[in-house]
Design an enzyme around this catalytic site. Structure first.
Site, PDB file in Angstrom:
ATOM      1  CD  GLU A   1       4.576   0.787   7.038  1.00 37.23           C
ATOM      2  OE1 GLU A   1       3.584   1.562   7.149  1.00 37.23           O
ATOM      3  OE2 GLU A   1       5.640   1.130   6.483  1.00 37.23           O
TER       4      GLU A   1
ATOM      5  CG  ASP B   1       9.103  -2.561   3.878  1.00 41.35           C
ATOM      6  OD1 ASP B   1       8.587  -3.178   4.833  1.00 41.35           O
ATOM      7  OD2 ASP B   1       9.707  -1.486   4.008  1.00 41.35           O
TER       8      ASP B   1
ATOM      9  CD  GLU C   1       9.906   4.340  11.008  1.00 42.71           C
ATOM     10  OE1 GLU C   1       9.581   3.302  10.406  1.00 42.71           O
ATOM     11  OE2 GLU C   1      10.232   5.387  10.416  1.00 42.71           O
TER      12      GLU C   1
ATOM     13  CE  LYS D   1      10.088  -3.104   7.540  1.00 44.00           C
ATOM     14  NZ  LYS D   1       9.046  -2.062   7.317  1.00 44.00           N
TER      15      LYS D   1
ATOM     16  CG  ASP E   1       7.707   0.903   2.221  1.00 49.13           C
ATOM     17  OD1 ASP E   1       8.542   1.209   3.090  1.00 49.13           O
ATOM     18  OD2 ASP E   1       6.469   0.913   2.427  1.00 49.13           O
ATOM     19  CB  SER E   2      12.752   3.714   2.928  1.00 48.10           C
ATOM     20  OG  SER E   2      13.621   2.605   2.929  1.00 48.10           O
TER      21      SER E   2
HETATM   22  O1  KIV Z   1      11.325   1.061   4.521  1.00 46.57           O
HETATM   23  C1  KIV Z   1      12.161   1.145   5.431  1.00 46.57           C
HETATM   24  O2  KIV Z   1      13.314   1.565   5.230  1.00 46.57           O
HETATM   25  C2  KIV Z   1      11.760   0.736   6.769  1.00 46.57           C
HETATM   26  C3  KIV Z   1      12.720   0.980   7.888  1.00 46.57           C
HETATM   27  C4  KIV Z   1      12.748   2.402   8.229  1.00 46.57           C
HETATM   28  C5  KIV Z   1      12.433   0.128   9.061  1.00 46.57           C
HETATM   29  O3  KIV Z   1      10.689   0.251   6.949  1.00 46.57           O
END
Ligand code: KIV
Length: 286
Positions: free
Chosen positions: A115, A84, A182, A113, A45-46
């Site tokens: 959090e 994500d 992280e 993934k 989600d970055s």
């Molecule tokens: O969204 C992302 O890029 C991440 C990584 C930094 C692990 O969750």
């Protein structure tokens, strides 16, 4: 042809050759990552901050993520594609979380993934029950930026480090096949790595994890603004790109691009019928 990387492959890599994970958000970056031989491509989600220009990761939706997952999956990488789950897509109910994860799987992800620690164990178990592999994410969890009061290293005090260890045990117990750590002290990452039975994948968590992840745009130097200390730049693609576009602009303004060889031409007959000169006379039609 090398074998497709899967959740069981990643799970089995615990304690072996370090796992390599990078982010990718579209087909060309997925091809770069895959041809370089990474194990896991994270459609993070970055994307919100790295590609879409938002201030934080809270802005992207399941539909946004599915759009990028589809682009990565259409590159058909050998690497495992992990998507994500965006903020609020797994917080309201387990049913909604499973439905949202299914959207990402149908878009091409082989796992999701999410959090958070112990409070997320029930949703992890529900996803695993629906046959969706889940990667956990502990430490600095960017979706909690407001609750954390900013992007800060986590687990620096003994009680906070102990809580992270309990979170990691809970995620592994609920069925996560791997856990991202992280921005935690190296010592804490090492302890968790020794204590949990699934691979840890670090970012800003030191060298003792079972794998490492970086944002592709950071490691390529496509993002060249300030970087956290854990980013190592292996390229200077932003500078290369600026130089390339500037060279193109110079050639256009000097009329040296395109050349005659980079142009199409009329046939002799067509030029004669129109009664016009052919600037590239003598060259092949086409
Ligand atoms: O969204 C992302 O890029 C991440 C990584 C930094 C692990 O969750």
């Amino acid at each position: 042809m090398a074998q497709q990387v899967t959740a069981p492959t990643v799970r089995a890599a615990k304690g072996g050759t370090p796992l390599v994970m990078v982010t990718a958000y579209d087909a060309p970056t997925a091809r770069i990552a895959d041809e370089a031989g990474v194990d896991v491509i994270l459609v993070g989600d970055s994307v919100a901050m790295v590609v879409l220009g938002y201030e934080d990761t809270l802005q992207v939706t399941v539909a946004d993520m599915a759009h990028h997952v589809g682009a990565v999956a259409r590159a058909r990488p050998r690497a495992m594609v992990v998507a994500d789950m965006p903020w609020l897509s797994y917080h309201l109910s387990t049913d909604e979380a499973v439905r949202n994860a299914a959207t990402l799987v149908r878009a091409g992800a082989a796992a999701v993934k999410l959090e958070g620690g112990r409070p997320r164990a029930p949703v992890v178990a529900a996803l695993v029950d629906a046959q969706i592999p889940v990667m956990g994410h502990l430490g600095l969890t960017p979706q909690s930026v407001h609750a954390m009061g900013g992007y800060r290293v986590q687990g620096q005090q003994a009680d906070a480090a102990g809580a992270l260890l309990d979170d990691a045990r809970a995620l592994a117990g609920a069925g996560c096949f791997a856990i991202v750590l992280e921005c935690v002290p190296r010592e804490v990452a090492r302890l968790i790595t020794m204590e949990v039975p699934v691979p840890t994948i670090g970012i800003g968590a030191g060298p003792d994890c079972d794998g490492q992840v970086l944002v592709l745009h950071d490691l390529l130097g496509l993002e060249d603004r300030i970087a956290p200390k854990f980013v190592r730049r292996y390229g200077a693609l932003k500078a290369d790109g600026v130089a390339a576009v500037a060279a193109y602009a110079g050639d256009v303004r000097a009329r040296s691009f395109p050349s005659d060889a980079e142009s199409y031409h009329l046939s002799d007959d067509a030029a004669a019928a129109l009664g016009i000169d052919r600037p590239g006379a003598g060259r092949r039609t086409g």
